[in-house]
Motif scaffolding. Structure first.
Motif, PDB file in Angstrom:
ATOM      1  N   UNK A  58       0.785  -1.243   0.000  1.00  9.16           N
ATOM      2  CA  UNK A  58       0.000   0.000   0.000  1.00  9.16           C
ATOM      3  C   UNK A  58       0.815   1.289   0.000  1.00  9.16           C
ATOM      4  N   UNK A  59       1.987   1.297   0.630  1.00 10.73           N
ATOM      5  CA  UNK A  59       2.747   2.543   0.730  1.00 10.73           C
ATOM      6  C   UNK A  59       3.278   2.997  -0.627  1.00 10.73           C
ATOM      7  N   UNK A  60       3.609   2.054  -1.496  1.00 11.72           N
ATOM      8  CA  UNK A  60       4.174   2.398  -2.800  1.00 11.72           C
ATOM      9  C   UNK A  60       3.275   1.969  -3.961  1.00 11.72           C
ATOM     10  N   UNK A  61       2.133   1.353  -3.642  1.00  9.97           N
ATOM     11  CA  UNK A  61       1.189   0.884  -4.662  1.00  9.97           C
ATOM     12  C   UNK A  61       1.896  -0.018  -5.681  1.00  9.97           C
ATOM     13  N   UNK A  62       2.689  -0.956  -5.162  1.00  7.07           N
ATOM     14  CA  UNK A  62       3.477  -1.854  -5.996  1.00  7.07           C
ATOM     15  C   UNK A  62       2.905  -3.264  -5.926  1.00  7.07           C
ATOM     16  N   UNK A  63       2.689  -3.878  -7.086  1.00  6.16           N
ATOM     17  CA  UNK A  63       2.247  -5.270  -7.114  1.00  6.16           C
ATOM     18  C   UNK A  63       3.423  -6.158  -6.711  1.00  6.16           C
ATOM     19  N   UNK A  64       3.233  -6.944  -5.679  1.00  2.09           N
ATOM     20  CA  UNK A  64       4.301  -7.779  -5.124  1.00  2.09           C
ATOM     21  C   UNK A  64       3.830  -9.225  -5.023  1.00  2.09           C
ATOM     22  N   UNK A  65       4.783 -10.092  -4.752  1.00  7.06           N
ATOM     23  CA  UNK A  65       4.471 -11.504  -4.579  1.00  7.06           C
ATOM     24  C   UNK A  65       5.401 -12.081  -3.525  1.00  7.06           C
ATOM     25  N   UNK A  66       4.990 -13.187  -2.947  1.00  3.86           N
ATOM     26  CA  UNK A  66       5.827 -13.901  -1.987  1.00  3.86           C
ATOM     27  C   UNK A  66       5.540 -15.387  -2.086  1.00  3.86           C
ATOM     28  N   UNK A  67       6.511 -16.151  -1.648  1.00  4.23           N
ATOM     29  CA  UNK A  67       6.367 -17.613  -1.543  1.00  4.23           C
ATOM     30  C   UNK A  67       6.953 -18.003  -0.204  1.00  4.23           C
TER      31      UNK A  67
ATOM     32  N   UNK B  76      15.316  -9.764   8.353  1.00  2.00           N
ATOM     33  CA  UNK B  76      14.306  -8.902   8.951  1.00  2.00           C
ATOM     34  C   UNK B  76      13.446  -8.239   7.879  1.00  2.00           C
ATOM     35  N   UNK B  77      14.074  -7.908   6.734  1.00  2.00           N
ATOM     36  CA  UNK B  77      13.311  -7.323   5.622  1.00  2.00           C
ATOM     37  C   UNK B  77      12.300  -8.337   5.076  1.00  2.00           C
TER      38      UNK B  77
ATOM     39  N   UNK C 256      13.049  -3.952   9.299  1.00  2.00           N
ATOM     40  CA  UNK C 256      12.867  -4.627   8.018  1.00  2.00           C
ATOM     41  C   UNK C 256      11.880  -3.902   7.123  1.00  2.00           C
ATOM     42  N   UNK C 257      10.840  -3.338   7.719  1.00  2.00           N
ATOM     43  CA  UNK C 257       9.840  -2.573   6.960  1.00  2.00           C
ATOM     44  C   UNK C 257      10.478  -1.344   6.315  1.00  2.00           C
ATOM     45  N   UNK C 258      11.339  -0.668   7.047  1.00  2.00           N
ATOM     46  CA  UNK C 258      12.034   0.482   6.477  1.00  2.00           C
ATOM     47  C   UNK C 258      12.886   0.058   5.290  1.00  2.00           C
ATOM     48  N   UNK C 259      13.517  -1.100   5.399  1.00  2.00           N
ATOM     49  CA  UNK C 259      14.367  -1.592   4.311  1.00  2.00           C
ATOM     50  C   UNK C 259      13.551  -1.861   3.046  1.00  2.00           C
ATOM     51  N   UNK C 260      12.442  -2.614   3.180  1.00  2.00           N
ATOM     52  CA  UNK C 260      11.736  -3.000   1.961  1.00  2.00           C
ATOM     53  C   UNK C 260      11.002  -1.817   1.344  1.00  2.00           C
ATOM     54  N   UNK C 261      10.483  -0.913   2.167  1.00  2.00           N
ATOM     55  CA  UNK C 261       9.800   0.246   1.605  1.00  2.00           C
ATOM     56  C   UNK C 261      10.777   1.187   0.902  1.00  2.00           C
ATOM     57  N   UNK C 262      11.978   1.311   1.448  1.00  2.00           N
ATOM     58  CA  UNK C 262      13.002   2.127   0.782  1.00  2.00           C
ATOM     59  C   UNK C 262      13.332   1.553  -0.589  1.00  2.00           C
TER      60      UNK C 262
ATOM     61  N   UNK D 259      19.537 -26.457  15.757  1.00  2.00           N
ATOM     62  CA  UNK D 259      18.325 -25.840  15.196  1.00  2.00           C
ATOM     63  C   UNK D 259      17.991 -24.639  16.076  1.00  2.00           C
ATOM     64  N   UNK D 260      17.889 -23.435  15.451  1.00  2.00           N
ATOM     65  CA  UNK D 260      17.779 -22.192  16.208  1.00  2.00           C
ATOM     66  C   UNK D 260      16.515 -21.416  15.817  1.00  2.00           C
ATOM     67  N   UNK D 261      15.388 -21.661  16.482  1.00  2.00           N
ATOM     68  CA  UNK D 261      14.195 -20.860  16.196  1.00  2.00           C
ATOM     69  C   UNK D 261      14.349 -19.453  16.784  1.00  2.00           C
ATOM     70  N   UNK D 262      14.053 -18.440  15.981  1.00  3.21           N
ATOM     71  CA  UNK D 262      14.120 -17.047  16.411  1.00  3.21           C
ATOM     72  C   UNK D 262      12.788 -16.379  16.083  1.00  3.21           C
ATOM     73  N   UNK D 263      12.071 -15.942  17.103  1.00  8.20           N
ATOM     74  CA  UNK D 263      10.831 -15.208  16.864  1.00  8.20           C
ATOM     75  C   UNK D 263      11.188 -13.756  16.541  1.00  8.20           C
ATOM     76  N   UNK D 264      10.737 -13.288  15.394  1.00  2.98           N
ATOM     77  CA  UNK D 264      11.069 -11.934  14.950  1.00  2.98           C
ATOM     78  C   UNK D 264      10.344 -10.924  15.829  1.00  2.98           C
ATOM     79  N   UNK D 265      11.093  -9.958  16.352  1.00  3.79           N
ATOM     80  CA  UNK D 265      10.529  -8.969  17.269  1.00  3.79           C
ATOM     81  C   UNK D 265       9.924  -7.795  16.510  1.00  3.79           C
ATOM     82  N   UNK D 266       9.175  -6.972  17.229  1.00  3.02           N
ATOM     83  CA  UNK D 266       8.591  -5.772  16.622  1.00  3.02           C
ATOM     84  C   UNK D 266       9.680  -4.830  16.123  1.00  3.02           C
ATOM     85  N   UNK D 267      10.795  -4.751  16.862  1.00  2.00           N
ATOM     86  CA  UNK D 267      11.894  -3.895  16.424  1.00  2.00           C
ATOM     87  C   UNK D 267      12.480  -4.407  15.117  1.00  2.00           C
ATOM     88  N   UNK D 268      12.680  -5.717  14.996  1.00  2.00           N
ATOM     89  CA  UNK D 268      13.184  -6.284  13.753  1.00  2.00           C
ATOM     90  C   UNK D 268      12.220  -6.023  12.600  1.00  2.00           C
ATOM     91  N   UNK D 269      10.921  -6.149  12.872  1.00  2.00           N
ATOM     92  CA  UNK D 269       9.924  -5.881  11.828  1.00  2.00           C
ATOM     93  C   UNK D 269       9.960  -4.417  11.407  1.00  2.00           C
TER      94      UNK D 269
END
Length: 235
Positions: free
Chosen positions: A111-120, A158-159, A199-205, A186-196
């Motif tokens: 929504x911030x950039x109105x870009x069609x994206x995809x993920x798997x 994080x991105x 990461x959000x700043x990275x992908x939106x940039x 095996x190292x499970x890491x729950x992503x924190x709000x700070x990491x999100x």
């Protein structure tokens, strides 16, 4: 009354069909980042092109074991299945593997950039009464859990977590580091709000740069424009 929302549909697509979708993936953002940082372009690869790389083979064995083809050149099947068994020894991960949807794809508009994206995604767990959870497995040579946690920012995991979490409106994102060397932890890491947030700043940039490649620093302009052109999504 809380505002209702609808998550994008999860699609069951083979890898090549997913790759052909005319939308921006997290891996595309990595190529754009590489151009911005002056790194050489990454080769485009596909599981149908020949021998699988180790990480892809591990993901297939873990998430879609019925489609795993043994005896691929350069791969140690015994090691791959050893790692799969190691993941399943974690009772919580084993339960999520039983409950989750492996390798779902999704199309969405950022929504911030109105870009069609995809993920798997590797695995999405949607169980009534439980947090909507995305799990992503990473083979690693990290020494221990803390080393893997530090790599999550360095390697832009994080991105990816923010990109996927925002798209699917997920409640949790869990990164799972799987050592491919001894002692095969095996190292499970729950992503924190700070990491999100970071990461959000990275992908939106990067998405803004995709929309306006001319805003790149002049000494990177040619490489960034080439990366954008390679996506075939330029206006």
């Amino acid at each position: 009354m809380p505002e209702l929302f609808r998550r994008p549909d999860l699609l069951r697509l083979d890898y090549d069909t997913y790759r052909a979708l005319p939308a921006v993936a997290n891996s595309d953002l990595s190529r754009l980042r590489d151009a911005l940082d002056g790194r050489p372009p990454r080769p485009q690869t596909s599981p149908s092109n020949g021998a699988l790389e180790f990480g892809t083979a591990f993901h297939t064995a873990l998430l879609e074991p019925d489609t795993y083809v043994p005896g691929q050149p350069g791969l140690n099947d015994t090691l791959i299945w050893w790692l799969v068994d190691g993941v399943k020894m974690n009772s919580q991960l084993a339960e999520m593997l039983e409950q989750g949807t492996p390798e779902p794809s999704c199309l969405f508009t950022e929504p911030e950039t109105d870009t069609l994206c995809k993920l798997r995604a590797d695995l999405v767990v949607d169980v009534p009464g439980q947090p909507y959870t995305i799990i992503d497995f990473k083979t690693t040579i990290a020494r221990d859990a803390e080393h893997f946690r530090s790599q999550c920012t360095v390697y832009d995991y994080d991105r990816q977590a923010a990109f996927y979490t925002d798209a699917l409106k997920a409640d949790r994102f869990i990164l799972v580091g799987v050592q491919k060397i001894e002692p095969f932890g095996v190292f499970p890491v729950e992503v924190t709000e700070l990491m999100l947030h970071e990461g959000r700043q990275k992908y939106q940039r990067l998405l803004r740069l995709l929309k306006a490649p001319a805003t790149a620093p002049s000494y990177r302009a040619e490489a960034v424009q080439a990366a954008v052109d390679a996506l075939g999504l330029g206006e």
